[in-house]
Design a protein around this motif. Structure first.
Motif, PDB file in Angstrom:
ATOM      1  N   MET A   1       1.604  -0.983  -0.036  1.00 17.93           N
ATOM      2  CA  MET A   1       2.572  -1.906   0.518  1.00 17.93           C
ATOM      3  C   MET A   1       1.898  -3.249   0.744  1.00 17.93           C
ATOM      4  SD  MET A   1       5.630  -2.572   2.257  1.00 17.93           S
ATOM      5  CE  MET A   1       6.345  -1.045   2.751  1.00 17.93           C
ATOM      6  N   LEU A   2       2.595  -4.292   0.365  1.00 18.59           N
ATOM      7  CA  LEU A   2       2.148  -5.658   0.619  1.00 18.59           C
ATOM      8  C   LEU A   2       3.022  -6.246   1.707  1.00 18.59           C
ATOM      9  CD1 LEU A   2       0.482  -8.219  -0.061  1.00 18.59           C
ATOM     10  CD2 LEU A   2       2.252  -8.757  -1.774  1.00 18.59           C
ATOM     11  N   HIS A   3       2.410  -6.671   2.791  1.00 16.28           N
ATOM     12  CA  HIS A   3       3.111  -7.334   3.895  1.00 16.28           C
ATOM     13  C   HIS A   3       2.848  -8.831   3.758  1.00 16.28           C
ATOM     14  CE1 HIS A   3       3.909  -3.560   6.044  1.00 16.28           C
ATOM     15  NE2 HIS A   3       2.726  -3.189   5.553  1.00 16.28           N
ATOM     16  N   ILE A   4       3.896  -9.631   3.893  1.00 19.93           N
ATOM     17  CA  ILE A   4       3.774 -11.079   3.766  1.00 19.93           C
ATOM     18  C   ILE A   4       4.262 -11.712   5.061  1.00 19.93           C
ATOM     19  CG2 ILE A   4       4.467 -13.119   2.459  1.00 19.93           C
ATOM     20  CD1 ILE A   4       5.063 -11.150   0.088  1.00 19.93           C
ATOM     21  N   VAL A   5       3.402 -12.530   5.673  1.00 21.75           N
ATOM     22  CA  VAL A   5       3.743 -13.196   6.928  1.00 21.75           C
ATOM     23  C   VAL A   5       3.612 -14.705   6.721  1.00 21.75           C
ATOM     24  CG1 VAL A   5       3.104 -13.509   9.352  1.00 21.75           C
ATOM     25  CG2 VAL A   5       2.979 -11.235   8.314  1.00 21.75           C
ATOM     26  N   ASN A   6       4.678 -15.445   7.083  1.00 26.34           N
ATOM     27  CA  ASN A   6       4.649 -16.889   6.862  1.00 26.34           C
ATOM     28  C   ASN A   6       4.720 -17.716   8.144  1.00 26.34           C
ATOM     29  OD1 ASN A   6       7.366 -16.462   7.514  1.00 26.34           O
ATOM     30  ND2 ASN A   6       8.088 -18.009   6.087  1.00 26.34           N
ATOM     31  N   LYS A   7       4.789 -17.073   9.299  1.00 26.75           N
ATOM     32  CA  LYS A   7       4.871 -17.801  10.569  1.00 26.75           C
ATOM     33  C   LYS A   7       3.577 -17.644  11.355  1.00 26.75           C
ATOM     34  CE  LYS A   7       9.309 -18.778  10.166  1.00 26.75           C
ATOM     35  NZ  LYS A   7       9.606 -19.896   9.361  1.00 26.75           N
ATOM     36  N   SER A   8       3.262 -18.649  12.130  1.00 32.31           N
ATOM     37  CA  SER A   8       2.083 -18.601  12.979  1.00 32.31           C
ATOM     38  C   SER A   8       2.250 -17.529  14.045  1.00 32.31           C
ATOM     39  CB  SER A   8       1.881 -19.960  13.656  1.00 32.31           C
ATOM     40  OG  SER A   8       0.926 -19.863  14.692  1.00 32.31           O
ATOM     41  N   GLN A  23       0.451   0.421   7.615  1.00 32.89           N
ATOM     42  CA  GLN A  23      -0.391   1.608   7.499  1.00 32.89           C
ATOM     43  C   GLN A  23      -1.742   1.241   6.891  1.00 32.89           C
ATOM     44  OE1 GLN A  23       1.833   4.513   5.330  1.00 32.89           O
ATOM     45  NE2 GLN A  23       3.319   4.794   6.970  1.00 32.89           N
ATOM     46  N   ALA A  24      -2.733   2.034   7.229  1.00 26.98           N
ATOM     47  CA  ALA A  24      -4.074   1.817   6.689  1.00 26.98           C
ATOM     48  C   ALA A  24      -4.019   1.784   5.165  1.00 26.98           C
ATOM     49  CB  ALA A  24      -5.013   2.926   7.155  1.00 26.98           C
ATOM     50  N   GLY A  25      -4.764   0.877   4.591  1.00 25.22           N
ATOM     51  CA  GLY A  25      -4.812   0.736   3.145  1.00 25.22           C
ATOM     52  C   GLY A  25      -3.826  -0.273   2.592  1.00 25.22           C
ATOM     53  N   ALA A  26      -2.936  -0.774   3.435  1.00 28.25           N
ATOM     54  CA  ALA A  26      -1.962  -1.770   2.990  1.00 28.25           C
ATOM     55  C   ALA A  26      -2.647  -3.130   2.844  1.00 28.25           C
ATOM     56  CB  ALA A  26      -0.804  -1.864   3.987  1.00 28.25           C
ATOM     57  N   LYS A  53     -10.059  -3.974   9.693  1.00 26.58           N
ATOM     58  CA  LYS A  53     -10.734  -2.684   9.574  1.00 26.58           C
ATOM     59  C   LYS A  53      -9.894  -1.698   8.770  1.00 26.58           C
ATOM     60  CE  LYS A  53     -13.103  -3.288  13.977  1.00 26.58           C
ATOM     61  NZ  LYS A  53     -13.184  -2.816  15.373  1.00 26.58           N
ATOM     62  N   GLN A  54      -8.568  -1.933   8.707  1.00 25.32           N
ATOM     63  CA  GLN A  54      -7.668  -1.021   8.007  1.00 25.32           C
ATOM     64  C   GLN A  54      -6.890  -1.678   6.878  1.00 25.32           C
ATOM     65  OE1 GLN A  54      -5.066   0.970  10.706  1.00 25.32           O
ATOM     66  NE2 GLN A  54      -6.713   1.868  11.874  1.00 25.32           N
ATOM     67  N   LEU A  55      -6.745  -2.994   6.921  1.00 26.18           N
ATOM     68  CA  LEU A  55      -5.935  -3.707   5.927  1.00 26.18           C
ATOM     69  C   LEU A  55      -6.794  -4.671   5.131  1.00 26.18           C
ATOM     70  CD1 LEU A  55      -2.974  -4.844   8.234  1.00 26.18           C
ATOM     71  CD2 LEU A  55      -3.097  -2.760   6.855  1.00 26.18           C
ATOM     72  N   LYS A  56      -6.383  -4.909   3.906  1.00 29.90           N
ATOM     73  CA  LYS A  56      -6.997  -5.967   3.099  1.00 29.90           C
ATOM     74  C   LYS A  56      -6.189  -7.231   3.368  1.00 29.90           C
ATOM     75  CE  LYS A  56      -9.589  -7.773  -0.042  1.00 29.90           C
ATOM     76  NZ  LYS A  56     -10.836  -8.342   0.374  1.00 29.90           N
ATOM     77  N   VAL A  57      -6.839  -8.276   3.828  1.00 29.01           N
ATOM     78  CA  VAL A  57      -6.151  -9.501   4.241  1.00 29.01           C
ATOM     79  C   VAL A  57      -6.422 -10.616   3.242  1.00 29.01           C
ATOM     80  CG1 VAL A  57      -5.877 -11.214   6.075  1.00 29.01           C
ATOM     81  CG2 VAL A  57      -6.282  -8.800   6.660  1.00 29.01           C
ATOM     82  N   TYR A  58      -5.327 -11.269   2.838  1.00 26.93           N
ATOM     83  CA  TYR A  58      -5.376 -12.385   1.898  1.00 26.93           C
ATOM     84  C   TYR A  58      -4.728 -13.603   2.544  1.00 26.93           C
ATOM     85  CZ  TYR A  58      -6.050  -8.622  -1.503  1.00 26.93           C
ATOM     86  OH  TYR A  58      -6.521  -7.523  -2.177  1.00 26.93           O
ATOM     87  N   ALA A  59      -5.136 -14.791   2.122  1.00 26.81           N
ATOM     88  CA  ALA A  59      -4.519 -16.033   2.562  1.00 26.81           C
ATOM     89  C   ALA A  59      -4.247 -16.886   1.324  1.00 26.81           C
ATOM     90  CB  ALA A  59      -5.422 -16.789   3.530  1.00 26.81           C
ATOM     91  N   LEU A  60      -3.077 -17.503   1.298  1.00 29.30           N
ATOM     92  CA  LEU A  60      -2.714 -18.338   0.153  1.00 29.30           C
ATOM     93  C   LEU A  60      -3.502 -19.648   0.220  1.00 29.30           C
ATOM     94  CD1 LEU A  60      -0.899 -18.372  -2.351  1.00 29.30           C
ATOM     95  CD2 LEU A  60       0.812 -19.551  -0.966  1.00 29.30           C
ATOM     96  N   GLN A  61      -4.383 -19.816  -0.735  1.00 36.22           N
ATOM     97  CA  GLN A  61      -5.329 -20.933  -0.755  1.00 36.22           C
ATOM     98  C   GLN A  61      -4.661 -22.310  -0.692  1.00 36.22           C
ATOM     99  OE1 GLN A  61      -6.100 -22.717  -3.941  1.00 36.22           O
ATOM    100  NE2 GLN A  61      -7.585 -24.033  -2.951  1.00 36.22           N
ATOM    101  N   ALA A  90       2.836  -7.862  -7.981  1.00 37.71           N
ATOM    102  CA  ALA A  90       2.923  -6.919  -9.101  1.00 37.71           C
ATOM    103  C   ALA A  90       2.120  -5.649  -8.820  1.00 37.71           C
ATOM    104  CB  ALA A  90       2.428  -7.590 -10.383  1.00 37.71           C
ATOM    105  N   GLU A  91       1.019  -5.778  -8.130  1.00 32.14           N
ATOM    106  CA  GLU A  91       0.144  -4.646  -7.829  1.00 32.14           C
ATOM    107  C   GLU A  91       0.743  -3.714  -6.773  1.00 32.14           C
ATOM    108  OE1 GLU A  91      -4.124  -4.216  -5.549  1.00 32.14           O
ATOM    109  OE2 GLU A  91      -3.858  -5.911  -6.897  1.00 32.14           O
ATOM    110  N   HIS A  92       1.547  -4.269  -5.889  1.00 34.44           N
ATOM    111  CA  HIS A  92       2.147  -3.492  -4.801  1.00 34.44           C
ATOM    112  C   HIS A  92       3.654  -3.404  -5.027  1.00 34.44           C
ATOM    113  CE1 HIS A  92      -1.613  -5.026  -3.088  1.00 34.44           C
ATOM    114  NE2 HIS A  92      -1.635  -3.867  -2.450  1.00 34.44           N
TER     115      HIS A  92
END
Length: 99
Positions: A1-8, A23-26, A53-61, A90-92
């Motif tokens: 699962m990919l979670h997308i957050v756009n608000k501070s 969930q862990a691994g998302a 510790k449980q999620l892979k976190v990305y930020a839009l450059q 596409a991956e999620h």
């Protein structure tokens, strides 16, 4: 699962709700003002450091740069460009945008 957050995290409880239910691994992609949660200054109150510790976190450059936060992200947060954003979607096969 990919979670997308756009608000501070300082404006809404969207990130906190996301972190509580993810969930862990998302994967978590922070875009627009959501990127502030992954900065060294915002991490203390956002919960991102613990979530990593449980999620892979990305930020839009492009959003990181537009807000003057280049070089201020926590270690372990991966910056992605627009093509990387598309790759994550596409991956999620399941995506959740938190408004």
């Amino acid at each position: 699962m990919l979670h997308i957050v756009n608000k501070s995290h300082a404006q809404t409880t969207s990130l906190q709700s996301c972190l509580r239910l993810a969930q862990a691994g998302a994967a978590l992609l922070l875009i627009e003002d959501g990127i502030y949660a992954a900065t060294t200054g915002g991490a203390a109150t956002s919960g991102i450091a613990e979530a990593m510790k449980q999620l892979k976190v990305y930020a839009l450059q492009p959003d990181v740069e537009a807000r003057g936060m280049a070089g201020k992200l926590l270690d372990g947060v991966t910056e992605v460009d627009y093509a990387g954003f598309v790759d994550l979607v596409a991956e999620h096969p399941n995506n959740q945008t938190w408004l």
